[in-house]
Design an enzyme around this catalytic site. Structure first.
Site: not given
Ligand code: NAP
Ligand code: G3H
Length: 471
Positions: A247, A151, A281
């Protein structure tokens, strides 16, 4: 079709294996990235290891100067980076550009803050050791594995890469598949910026195929991961490094405690819930308020949702397609469940493939999935609870603990409730948000482990090294 190659040891990888990146807006192919295999991934870590000592021994100001050349290239390539970002994650062009601007500021701030990571000088006098002088400096941890989500492919990648490199670590970077065109461009620009070979390696391919190969590599000294709870916790359990910053997801509540400034509250709630179509997030993912307030707040929310524009990110619409059909189906499933359990749909509930119209759901009860699960899409449940203790209980009962918002004109009341909310951060009279990026940013419970933010990332990517002078 444009090819974006992985970068290992300062060179493009040409293995003739590709992964197509789909444009979520029209299902066309936005480009293709290298699909790496095991041998190349090992090489990435080996080159990161080999180059680390020399990079750490390079003077801090020299490291900053090399990274600053990279920053200049990011600025020069801003428009292309934003267009590529829009093509692979359907973020509006204006939001892609502002993500880049914000990150440039973060990089500059990081350079300044790195210069102030002064060592601690301590005497042992208070412990009866008058003849000891300890000097404790922050030194690099070694090889950092940075994994970013789809994202914020620019901001959340560089918020890891830059602090790691500036403090003398070397990096293996795995971008999300949707986001790996931008990730590969970062690799390309690092070559143009003349990074020393091996200090920055970009490994691309599907996480589910190469994730274990990456996270279980023995060369890793520290992992910085942003993404979903399930993948993050899996890496924590199986990954080769115990030193890990996570995160993860959120279910940020907005507690509306009075009706003094409903116009401003409703604006913040709508911005917070529907920015980048809810794929933040820190998006507001539930509103908790009383019946009396809800009766006045809801019409304002409906009015603002009805003004959101819907369609193409290239036309800077507010609501754009979510990242893929799987995600759209999941979000629709949450709405269906709420409908079955007699929630009231106020707006939206309309789907054109992965384009989801902004959906407000009222009278959400605690039996509904949407009260607890993270949708990561443009839907917002409203939970009506008349008792303030119960509102706090429901806010805290979540498995998540990223952020929360409290809307309340009386600052004393707001502070009293804020102190009891179990999240990393509570925002008073504003939407939940990570920024400004210099603030510490953390999630508790299932929302994460460790802290990010400019200074906190510099700390988490370094450790103390002490020298004690006995005299
Ligand atoms: P995701 O599906 O967990 O993927 C995150 C990363 O992990 C991607 O680079 C993904 O690669 C990789 N990945 C997938 N399977 C893996 C494995 N088995 N081993 C190692 N790496 C692996 O998350 P997303 O859909 O990209 O992002 C959305 C989520 O992120 C939401 O839950 C959101 O709340 C959270 N988020 C949290 C924050 C925060 O700061 N707290 C910020 C942004 C987003 P691939 O794409 O190749 O699968
Ligand atoms: O998705 C997670 C990002 O760290 C959110 O950043 O609150 O500035 O949009 P933001």
């Amino acid at each position: 079709m444009k090819e974006y190659k992985a970068v290992i040891n300062g060179e493009f990888i040409d293995n003739n294996e590709w992964l197509e990146i789909i444009n979520p807006t029209d299902n066309s192919i936005a480009g293709k990235v290298t699909a790496l295999k095991g041998k190349d991934i090992n090489n990435a870590f080996e080159s990161a290891r080999k180059s680390q000592e020399a990079w750490e021994n390079t003077h801090l100001l020299k490291r900053i100067s090399i990274l600053n050349n990279f920053k200049k290239l990011l600025i020069q390539n801003k428009n292309n980076l934003a267009e590529v970002m829009t093509s692979e994650i359907a973020k509006s062009l204006k939001d892609s550009l502002s993500e880049i601007d914000r990150t440039i500021e973060l990089i500059e701030y990081t350079f300044e803050e790195a210069k102030r990571m002064d060592p601690l000088a301590l005497t042992g006098e208070g412990m009866g050791a008058k003849n000891k002088l300890g000097i404790f400096s922050r030194v690099a941890k070694g090889v950092v594995l940075a994994i970013s989500p789809f994202n914020y492919p620019f901001n959340l990648a560089l918020a890891k890469i830059i602090p790691a490199l500036v403090m003398g670590n070397t990096v293996v970077f795995k971008p999300a598949t949707a986001g790996s065109l931008v990730g590969s461009l970062l690799g390309k620009l690092s070559i143009e910026a003349n990074f020393p070979k091996g200090i920055f390696n970009v490994v691309t391919g599907r996480g589910r195929e190469i994730g274990d190969l990456i996270t279980m590599n023995k060369e890793i000294d520290m992992i910085s991961f942003t993404g979903s709870v399930s993948i993050g916790n899996n890496i924590k359990e199986k990954g080769s490094s115990k030193d890990i910053v996570l995160e993860l997801g959120g279910k940020d509540p907005a507690l509306v405690l009075d009706d003094n400034n409903l116009e401003s509250y409703s604006k913040n709630i709508i911005d917070g819930a529907f920015g980048y179509s809810g794929q933040r997030c820190t998006a507001i993912k539930r509103v908790i308020t009383t019946n009396k307030i809800a009766d006045k707040l809801v019409p304002l929310l409906i009015d603002k949702v009805n003004k959101l524009t819907i369609g193409s990110p290239y036309e800077n619409k507010d609501i754009t397609p979510v990242i893929d059909q799987k995600s759209a189906d999941f979000i629709k499933g949450l709405v269906e469940d709420a409908k079955l359990k007699k929630a009231t749909i106020l707006t939206g509930d309309k789907y054109i493939k992965n384009l989801i119209y902004p959906t407000l759901i009222d009278n959400v009860t605690l039996e509904m999935r949407v009260a607890w699960e993270e949708p990561f899409g443009p839907i917002l449940p409203i939970i009506r609870i008349d008792n303030i203790e119960e509102m706090i209980r429901v806010a805290n009962e979540s498995e998540f603990g990223l952020q929360a918002s409290i809307f309340c004109a009386d600052i004393n009341n707001a502070l009293q409730v804020a102190k009891r909310i179990k999240t990393g951060t509570v925002n008073i009279n504003s939407k939940s948000q990570r920024g400004p990026d210099c603030f510490p940013f953390l999630g508790i419970k299932n929302s994460g482990q460790g802290v990010q933010g400019v200074r906190e990332s510099l700390l988490s990517m370094t450790r103390y090294h002490g020298i004690v002078i006995n005299y």
